[in-house]
Design an enzyme around this catalytic site. Structure first.
Site, PDB file in Angstrom:
ATOM      1  N   GLU A 111      39.775  41.420 -52.374  1.00  0.00           N
ATOM      2  CA  GLU A 111      39.003  40.253 -52.797  1.00  0.00           C
ATOM      3  C   GLU A 111      38.753  40.329 -54.296  1.00  0.00           C
ATOM      4  O   GLU A 111      38.996  41.363 -54.928  1.00  0.00           O
ATOM      5  CB  GLU A 111      37.670  40.182 -52.030  1.00  0.00           C
ATOM      6  CG  GLU A 111      37.872  39.813 -50.560  1.00  0.00           C
ATOM      7  CD  GLU A 111      36.578  39.731 -49.774  1.00  0.00           C
ATOM      8  OE1 GLU A 111      35.517  40.109 -50.293  1.00  0.00           O
ATOM      9  OE2 GLU A 111      36.646  39.296 -48.617  1.00  0.00           O
ATOM     10  N   ARG A 284      33.692  36.390 -59.004  1.00  0.00           N
ATOM     11  CA  ARG A 284      33.327  35.084 -58.460  1.00  0.00           C
ATOM     12  C   ARG A 284      32.665  34.141 -59.463  1.00  0.00           C
ATOM     13  O   ARG A 284      32.886  32.936 -59.449  1.00  0.00           O
ATOM     14  CB  ARG A 284      32.333  35.337 -57.334  1.00  0.00           C
ATOM     15  CG  ARG A 284      32.662  34.602 -56.114  1.00  0.00           C
ATOM     16  CD  ARG A 284      31.821  35.105 -55.011  1.00  0.00           C
ATOM     17  NE  ARG A 284      32.652  35.766 -54.038  1.00  0.00           N
ATOM     18  CZ  ARG A 284      32.190  36.236 -52.895  1.00  0.00           C
ATOM     19  NH1 ARG A 284      30.922  36.121 -52.608  1.00  0.00           N
ATOM     20  NH2 ARG A 284      33.002  36.812 -52.049  1.00  0.00           N
ATOM     21  N   HIS A 345      25.847  30.416 -52.317  1.00  0.00           N
ATOM     22  CA  HIS A 345      26.359  31.346 -51.305  1.00  0.00           C
ATOM     23  C   HIS A 345      25.447  32.553 -51.071  1.00  0.00           C
ATOM     24  O   HIS A 345      25.220  32.946 -49.939  1.00  0.00           O
ATOM     25  CB  HIS A 345      27.728  31.829 -51.790  1.00  0.00           C
ATOM     26  CG  HIS A 345      28.440  32.753 -50.867  1.00  0.00           C
ATOM     27  ND1 HIS A 345      28.804  32.394 -49.585  1.00  0.00           N
ATOM     28  CD2 HIS A 345      28.889  34.022 -51.031  1.00  0.00           C
ATOM     29  CE1 HIS A 345      29.444  33.407 -49.002  1.00  0.00           C
ATOM     30  NE2 HIS A 345      29.486  34.413 -49.853  1.00  0.00           N
ATOM     31  N   ARG A 380      26.967  39.837 -57.520  1.00  0.00           N
ATOM     32  CA  ARG A 380      27.407  40.722 -56.435  1.00  0.00           C
ATOM     33  C   ARG A 380      28.929  40.753 -56.339  1.00  0.00           C
ATOM     34  O   ARG A 380      29.600  39.716 -56.353  1.00  0.00           O
ATOM     35  CB  ARG A 380      26.840  40.217 -55.111  1.00  0.00           C
ATOM     36  CG  ARG A 380      27.304  40.991 -53.898  1.00  0.00           C
ATOM     37  CD  ARG A 380      26.732  40.382 -52.643  1.00  0.00           C
ATOM     38  NE  ARG A 380      27.263  39.067 -52.412  1.00  0.00           N
ATOM     39  CZ  ARG A 380      28.152  38.772 -51.458  1.00  0.00           C
ATOM     40  NH1 ARG A 380      28.595  39.709 -50.647  1.00  0.00           N
ATOM     41  NH2 ARG A 380      28.557  37.545 -51.304  1.00  0.00           N
TER      42      ARG A 380
HETATM   43  P1  FAD Z   1      21.086  37.266 -42.128  1.00  0.00           P
HETATM   44  O1  FAD Z   1      22.337  37.703 -41.508  1.00  0.00           O
HETATM   45  O2  FAD Z   1      21.083  35.961 -42.791  1.00  0.00           O
HETATM   46  O3  FAD Z   1      19.967  37.241 -40.997  1.00  0.00           O
HETATM   47  C1  FAD Z   1      18.698  36.698 -41.270  1.00  0.00           C
HETATM   48  C2  FAD Z   1      17.920  36.575 -39.976  1.00  0.00           C
HETATM   49  O4  FAD Z   1      16.571  36.286 -40.267  1.00  0.00           O
HETATM   50  C3  FAD Z   1      18.392  35.474 -39.044  1.00  0.00           C
HETATM   51  O5  FAD Z   1      18.368  35.966 -37.735  1.00  0.00           O
HETATM   52  C4  FAD Z   1      17.321  34.409 -39.167  1.00  0.00           C
HETATM   53  O6  FAD Z   1      17.137  33.660 -37.993  1.00  0.00           O
HETATM   54  C5  FAD Z   1      16.113  35.284 -39.398  1.00  0.00           C
HETATM   55  N1  FAD Z   1      14.998  34.604 -40.064  1.00  0.00           N
HETATM   56  C6  FAD Z   1      14.986  33.990 -41.257  1.00  0.00           C
HETATM   57  N2  FAD Z   1      13.758  33.515 -41.504  1.00  0.00           N
HETATM   58  C7  FAD Z   1      12.987  33.834 -40.445  1.00  0.00           C
HETATM   59  C8  FAD Z   1      11.645  33.585 -40.093  1.00  0.00           C
HETATM   60  N3  FAD Z   1      10.807  32.905 -40.892  1.00  0.00           N
HETATM   61  N4  FAD Z   1      11.186  34.044 -38.909  1.00  0.00           N
HETATM   62  C9  FAD Z   1      12.020  34.717 -38.054  1.00  0.00           C
HETATM   63  N5  FAD Z   1      13.303  34.981 -38.344  1.00  0.00           N
HETATM   64  C10 FAD Z   1      13.772  34.536 -39.515  1.00  0.00           C
HETATM   65  N6  FAD Z   1      28.970  39.426 -47.286  1.00  0.00           N
HETATM   66  C11 FAD Z   1      29.854  40.431 -47.243  1.00  0.00           C
HETATM   67  O7  FAD Z   1      29.526  41.574 -47.582  1.00  0.00           O
HETATM   68  N7  FAD Z   1      31.127  40.198 -46.811  1.00  0.00           N
HETATM   69  C12 FAD Z   1      31.551  38.966 -46.425  1.00  0.00           C
HETATM   70  O8  FAD Z   1      32.691  38.796 -46.026  1.00  0.00           O
HETATM   71  C13 FAD Z   1      30.637  37.892 -46.486  1.00  0.00           C
HETATM   72  N8  FAD Z   1      31.015  36.636 -46.152  1.00  0.00           N
HETATM   73  C14 FAD Z   1      30.082  35.655 -46.105  1.00  0.00           C
HETATM   74  C15 FAD Z   1      30.442  34.387 -45.664  1.00  0.00           C
HETATM   75  C16 FAD Z   1      29.497  33.393 -45.528  1.00  0.00           C
HETATM   76  C17 FAD Z   1      29.893  32.028 -45.051  1.00  0.00           C
HETATM   77  C18 FAD Z   1      28.145  33.665 -45.870  1.00  0.00           C
HETATM   78  C19 FAD Z   1      27.103  32.605 -45.729  1.00  0.00           C
HETATM   79  C20 FAD Z   1      27.785  34.907 -46.349  1.00  0.00           C
HETATM   80  C21 FAD Z   1      28.741  35.912 -46.469  1.00  0.00           C
HETATM   81  N9  FAD Z   1      28.403  37.177 -46.932  1.00  0.00           N
HETATM   82  C22 FAD Z   1      29.322  38.181 -46.904  1.00  0.00           C
HETATM   83  C23 FAD Z   1      27.011  37.519 -47.226  1.00  0.00           C
HETATM   84  C24 FAD Z   1      26.421  38.239 -45.996  1.00  0.00           C
HETATM   85  O9  FAD Z   1      26.914  37.637 -44.828  1.00  0.00           O
HETATM   86  C25 FAD Z   1      24.921  38.181 -45.979  1.00  0.00           C
HETATM   87  O10 FAD Z   1      24.393  38.528 -47.216  1.00  0.00           O
HETATM   88  C26 FAD Z   1      24.377  39.147 -44.931  1.00  0.00           C
HETATM   89  O11 FAD Z   1      24.955  38.862 -43.688  1.00  0.00           O
HETATM   90  C27 FAD Z   1      22.883  39.058 -44.861  1.00  0.00           C
HETATM   91  O12 FAD Z   1      22.457  39.796 -43.756  1.00  0.00           O
HETATM   92  P2  FAD Z   1      20.917  39.861 -43.428  1.00  0.00           P
HETATM   93  O13 FAD Z   1      20.790  40.657 -42.179  1.00  0.00           O
HETATM   94  O14 FAD Z   1      20.157  40.261 -44.611  1.00  0.00           O
HETATM   95  O15 FAD Z   1      20.508  38.327 -43.147  1.00  0.00           O
HETATM   96  C1  SIN Z   2      34.435  35.700 -48.487  1.00  0.00           C
HETATM   97  O1  SIN Z   2      35.011  36.032 -47.445  1.00  0.00           O
HETATM   98  O2  SIN Z   2      34.979  35.090 -49.409  1.00  0.00           O
HETATM   99  C2  SIN Z   2      32.993  36.052 -48.640  1.00  0.00           C
HETATM  100  C3  SIN Z   2      32.865  37.452 -49.046  1.00  0.00           C
HETATM  101  C4  SIN Z   2      31.498  37.724 -49.569  1.00  0.00           C
HETATM  102  O3  SIN Z   2      30.675  36.824 -49.733  1.00  0.00           O
HETATM  103  O4  SIN Z   2      31.235  38.899 -49.839  1.00  0.00           O
END
Ligand code: FAD
Ligand code: SIN
Length: 537
Positions: A111, A284, A345, A380
């Site tokens: 990537e 990015r 994002h 990032r």
């Molecule tokens: P999340 O996975 O967002 O989970 C948050 C949780 O908190 C959810 O369950 C939600 O319901 C809950 N929540 C929120 N507010 C409340 C509330 N008030 N009360 C109760 N529950 C609540 N990163 C990578 O490293 N590699 C990738 O390939 C990648 N691809 C991505 C593609 C997309 C489309 C997106 C959107 C992001 C991507 N990212 C990627 C970033 C990465 O997915 C996220 O940063 C990461 O998953 C965040 O994980 P988290 O557990 O912190 O939060």
């Molecule tokens: C992607 O697959 O392009 C997202 C990867 C990331 O947000 O880290």
């Protein structure tokens, strides 16, 4: 189960991984705002960055991370996360996440910003594979209870509960007030340790790759409780989100460019080589700004991502999910260029926390996208976010054990009072304010900023926040109003942070301050704001 030992708010990779590791120390309650699998985690496509290739090294991964972070990463944090990456990825595989393999071990994608192949993935639906596996494991665990459709409203803290702080002036967290969206009731959930794992805040912007749950709730709750937050000006815009009226937030993974997809303007001209030596695989921020510039210069509403010269069989094999989803929108990735635009994002900043999730408040951990550990700095590196969440969850479990050893009793929290509030009026007002906040952020606080636009945004958001706060005080609470209040607050904080940074660095680009100011790498503006008035009575 309203008095667990450990309350985890959030059901993405950070919250679920912590739950699985912390459950050996006590009873865990995990709350999810909507369905258990609805999170940013679920939509991750690319994968998890970690050093597995023989030609790769920790030093290379650290160097790429630091380079993307543009001088603001914490070097010790970067080194530790990178070094622990392979072990955390092996743990994921051991839990049953179906990561792709080839004859040398994990199959590795590439990537933007990475000098090596180091993205471990499960086809092009890595996030879904992770979310499903972790949720399954959590549901099967006898000491973990998971409840869906629960919205945490605000933290329960000592200074509000008993008017107390410790000798060092620090507050303590004892849980949160939680809205059950089915019954409409708000109740206190108390715990000896509370972890905020609420993810990001993409919904602050009109166009985003994030799902609806990403409204910055944890960030807003922490800030309202007086915790320091930092680096909020560094909002990452993903360069390639599908441009289609029916597609709310469909991402075209950077892994496509890793496998040869090219960016073209509408007349077919490839433009990235003019912007950066790594062309489509530049970091990015560079790619998103280049697309923004080309669209503005030419007055066009999107650019194209073109993979049509690659083998159709390979595209179908490597990107089955993206290929199938695009067919539903009427596009064939193997034969034609796909219209794309940048979209909000990822939030690089967040609650100031260390790699064990420790925050400035006793009893409160912050991990995952909601936290700012110093790994990402001003930008990032792709696929470093899932990695960070895994590393933090691992260390946070140790912190949970320490806290449970020292704290035995939890004070009683007052019930939530809805006295003096009335049922909400027509939803049109909330909807209008939702759209306005998000449009203000998109139009005035986007990829390229100016002082005038930021000042205008600050004024608009201040007015909106006053109205929203008034509604919050006088109406019976519901999820939309809680989220609206949070996006308005987080939007205002992003604007404050952006106005304070009088240079251009990483993801923050201001035409009035186009240069990077070396001295500012050492003087990071951190927003530490006065504790807000008690809002919980
Ligand atoms: P999340 O996975 O967002 O989970 C948050 C949780 O908190 C959810 O369950 C939600 O319901 C809950 N929540 C929120 N507010 C409340 C509330 N008030 N009360 C109760 N529950 C609540 N990163 C990578 O490293 N590699 C990738 O390939 C990648 N691809 C991505 C593609 C997309 C489309 C997106 C959107 C992001 C991507 N990212 C990627 C970033 C990465 O997915 C996220 O940063 C990461 O998953 C965040 O994980 P988290 O557990 O912190 O939060
Ligand atoms: C992607 O697959 O392009 C997202 C990867 C990331 O947000 O880290």
């Amino acid at each position: 189960m309203d008095q667990p030992d450990i309350l985890i708010i959030g059901c993405g990779i950070a919250g679920l991984s912590l739950a699985l590791k912390a459950a050996v120390h006590g009873q865990v309650l995990v709350l999810s705002k909507k369905g258990a699998e609805e999170s940013n985690t679920r939509y991750a496509q690319g994968g998890v960055a970690a050093v597995f290739d023989r030609a790769d090294s920790y030093a290379d991964h650290a160097r790429d991370t630091l380079r993307a972070g543009a001088g603001l990463c914490d070097v010790a944090v970067v080194r530790q996360v990178v070094r622990e990456g392979p072990e955390r990825v092996r743990e994921l595989a051991a839990l049953g996440v179906p990561l792709d393999r080839d004859r040398r071990g994990f199959a590795l994608g590439r990537e933007g910003g990475h000098s090596r192949r180091r993205i471990v993935h499960a086809s092009d639906f890595t996030g879904m594979a992770i979310a499903q596996t972790l949720v399954e494991r959590v549901r099967a665990h006898p000491r973990i209870h998971l409840i869906e459709n629960q919205v945490a409203v605000d933290l329960i803290i000592d200074s509000r509960l008993r008017g107390r702080r410790d000798a060092a002036g620090r507050d303590t967290c004892w849980g949160a007030y939680v809205l059950d969206t089915a019954s409409g009731e708000i109740r206190p959930v108390t715990a000896r340790v509370t972890a905020l794992a609420t993810g990001g805040c993409g919904k602050v912007y009109l166009y985003t790759t994030n799902p609806d749950v990403a409204t910055g709730d944890g960030l807003a709750m922490a800030y309202r409780a007086g915790l320091p937050v930092a680096d909020l000006e560094f909002v990452q815009f993903h360069p390639t989100c599908l441009f289609h009226p029916r597609a709310k937030s469909f991402l075209l993974s950077e892994a496509l460019r890793g496998e040869g997809a090219l960016l073209r303007t509408l007349d077919g001209t490839r433009f990235m080589p003019a912007y950066h030596p790594l062309a489509e695989l530049a970091p990015r921020d560079v790619v998103a700004r280049a697309i923004d510039r080309e669209m503005k210069r030419r007055g066009e509403r999107h650019v194209y991502l073109d993979m049509s010269s690659r083998s159709a069989a390979r595209i179908r094999e490597r990107f089955p999910n993206i290929h199938a989803a695009l067919l539903e929108y009427g596009f064939d990735l193997t034969r034609e260029p796909i219209p794309v635009v940048p979209a909000a994002h990822y939030m690089c900043g967040g609650i100031v926390a260390d790699l064990a999730g420790r925050t400035a408040m006793r009893g409160l951990l912050g991990l995952g996208e909601v936290a700012r550990t110093g790994l990402h700095g001003a930008n990032r590196l792709a696929s470093n976010s899932l990695l960070e969440a895994l590393v933090c969850a691992h260390h946070a479990a140790g912190e949970v054990a320490r806290r449970l050893r020292t704290v035995r009793r939890v004070p009683r929290a007052q019930p939530w009072s809805a006295r003096g509030t009335r049922p909400p009026y027509e939803s049109v007002v909330v909807e209008h304010n939702w759209d306005t906040v998000r449009r203000v952020m998109w139009d005035l606080v986007g990829i390229v900023r100016t002082d005038e636009r930021l000042d205008f945004a600050a004024r608009r958001l201040a007015l909106l926040s006053e109205d929203i706060e008034l509604d919050y005080q006088r109406l019976r609470l519901h999820a939309d109003l809680i989220e609206l209040r949070n996006i308005a607050l987080v939007g205002s904080l992003i604007v404050r942070a952006a106005r304070a940074r009088r240079e251009s660095r990483g993801l923050h680009y201001n035409l009035d301050h186009p240069r990077l100011v070396a001295a500012l790498a050492r003087r990071r503006p951190r927003l530490r704001l006065r504790p807000p008035r008690a809002a919980l009575t």
